[in-house]
Design an enzyme around this catalytic site. Sequence first.
Site, mmCIF file in Angstrom:
data_model
loop_
_atom_site.group_PDB
_atom_site.id
_atom_site.type_symbol
_atom_site.label_atom_id
_atom_site.label_comp_id
_atom_site.label_asym_id
_atom_site.label_seq_id
_atom_site.Cartn_x
_atom_site.Cartn_y
_atom_site.Cartn_z
ATOM 1 N N GLY A 240 -9.784 2.295 5.994
ATOM 2 C CA GLY A 240 -10.666 1.203 5.611
ATOM 3 C C GLY A 240 -11.505 1.438 4.380
ATOM 4 N N GLU A 276 -7.360 8.064 8.499
ATOM 5 C CA GLU A 276 -6.147 7.261 8.288
ATOM 6 C C GLU A 276 -6.272 6.370 7.049
ATOM 7 O OE1 GLU A 276 -5.069 6.429 13.004
ATOM 8 O OE2 GLU A 276 -6.235 4.974 11.881
ATOM 9 N N GLY A 278 -5.309 4.232 3.926
ATOM 10 C CA GLY A 278 -4.123 3.582 3.374
ATOM 11 C C GLY A 278 -4.418 3.156 1.947
ATOM 12 N N TYR A 320 -5.239 -13.479 1.140
ATOM 13 C CA TYR A 320 -6.627 -13.051 1.318
ATOM 14 C C TYR A 320 -7.554 -13.583 0.224
ATOM 15 C CZ TYR A 320 -4.238 -9.115 3.750
ATOM 16 O OH TYR A 320 -3.443 -8.330 4.530
ATOM 17 N N CYS A 347 7.764 -22.593 -4.727
ATOM 18 C CA CYS A 347 7.383 -23.975 -4.475
ATOM 19 C C CYS A 347 6.252 -24.065 -3.462
ATOM 20 C CB CYS A 347 8.600 -24.749 -3.982
ATOM 21 S SG CYS A 347 9.974 -24.570 -5.116
ATOM 22 N N TYR A 376 -0.423 -2.706 0.253
ATOM 23 C CA TYR A 376 -0.156 -4.055 0.774
ATOM 24 C C TYR A 376 0.464 -4.951 -0.308
ATOM 25 C CZ TYR A 376 -3.193 -1.868 4.128
ATOM 26 O OH TYR A 376 -3.742 -0.956 5.000
HETATM 27 C C1 PLP Z 1 -4.242 -0.567 8.428
HETATM 28 C C2 PLP Z 1 -4.780 0.583 9.161
HETATM 29 C C3 PLP Z 1 -5.304 1.688 8.473
HETATM 30 C C4 PLP Z 1 -5.408 1.735 6.968
HETATM 31 O O1 PLP Z 1 -6.319 0.836 6.475
HETATM 32 P P1 PLP Z 1 -6.785 0.883 4.941
HETATM 33 O O2 PLP Z 1 -7.791 -0.174 4.829
HETATM 34 O O3 PLP Z 1 -5.570 0.629 4.128
HETATM 35 O O4 PLP Z 1 -7.321 2.252 4.699
HETATM 36 C C5 PLP Z 1 -5.736 2.754 9.220
HETATM 37 N N1 PLP Z 1 -5.683 2.755 10.578
HETATM 38 C C6 PLP Z 1 -5.213 1.694 11.268
HETATM 39 C C7 PLP Z 1 -5.178 1.747 12.744
HETATM 40 C C8 PLP Z 1 -4.751 0.584 10.585
HETATM 41 O O5 PLP Z 1 -4.290 -0.466 11.272
#
Ligand code: PLP
Length: 424
Positions: A240, A276, A278, A320, A347, A376
């Site tokens: 996040g 985690e 991303g 978004y 379209c 994403y």
């Molecule tokens: C999507 C997700 C992430 C990664 O989120 P980011 O905002 O890209 O860092 C981490 N853990 C879980 C469980 C997720 O669903």
Amino acid sequence: MHRFQYVGKQLYCEETPVAKIAQRVGTPFYLYSIGTFLDHYFKLRDAFKPVDPLICFSMKANSNLTVLKALVENGAGLDIVSGGELFRAKRVGVDPRKVVFASVGKTPEEIEEAIRAKILMFNVESAQELEAINAVAGRLRTTQRIAIRLNPDVAADTHHYITTGRKENKFGIHLKTAYQLFMESYRYPFLRFAGVHIHIGSQITEAKPFIEAVRRCLEFIDGVRYAGKTTVEYLNIGGGLGIIYSKEKPQTAQQFADAILPLLKGYENRLRLVLEPGRFISGNSGILVTKVLYKKKGQNKKSFVIVDAGMNDLIRPAFYGAYHEILPVLRHVRSKVEKADVVGPICESGDFLAKDRRFPAAEPGQLLAVMSCGAYGFVMSSNYNSRPRVPEVVVSGRKFYVARQRETRNDLIRNEKIVREVLS
Ligand SMILES: *Cc1c(COP(=O)(O)O)cnc(C)c1O
């Protein structure tokens, strides 16, 4: 921070001119700087070094095999959300003890595959899921580690589609219920209640909601410990972390670590931290390169720049309302600035990459770079309007390689047949 920058008039990815790649592979295409992925991974790893965390790259943000391999080779684990992602994870040879599996809807088949692959942990989202994993683990005569995903009910100031830690979201388990599950862990003989997990949302630019959520987790862990039922060994604080798309001022990895690490004082020897990320690792590491096809004046003097990439290639603006900076691949110092919508060929009125954007006047044939598309981006692309998915190109220094080829027309109909039986 990323490695897309101008050298003179030319936009480069690391030491490779973007225009040169476009000439070879055609447009549109995704372009990834491997160095940038690693930079971000190392920043987070180094910031949290005092507690030696397990960093599981959330591969739903970018699941390109070459990208994953580069991260995994440098010690990263993977956060997966489906059997398909497990398949990719295995393909890049990740150590299964560095794989965590989240998702509110894991099927029995996915659970079995993941247990057989000997992943570290499932992040569990409901009591029924616990029963399902327990049943599969029992059938396979093994004990499986799990973490309970808590819903800490904290508000993260971000787009409502990407907050996940409020009580009205589908994610996680309410604290009271989760406590009850820990107290009744004896009912799941094939599970080891090893961890607590949270993931409170995405593109969160400040530490405050994380601090609040981690505090609630630690209180929870203390409560479980005093009750003497199980010992929690893992605290997974999810992903996040926000990045810069335009004028955001997100916390740095170091600032984030400085906010979180003090909370963990006294827990170091008995809790392993799991992260985690991303978007933080991948967001700024990729761009989408597209070509201007036409310009057109709409009514109300509105201008449209029509490009060859559309919402099927990058859905974030439509989905978004996301902002992506758009830069010319060749910068003309004297070109005048115009205001326009940058739109694709699909379209749909929602098919735009930018709205009312002021940027150097674009002419047909000109190349544009849609910035910060490494998270994403490609993973959310589709074949809508029967458009083949675009290639993914990776750069390392002066070299570029096509890591995923452009789909062909035949790829579009590969799994289809004309069912004669329904024709009269
Ligand atoms: C999507 C997700 C992430 C990664 O989120 P980011 O905002 O890209 O860092 C981490 N853990 C879980 C469980 C997720 O669903």
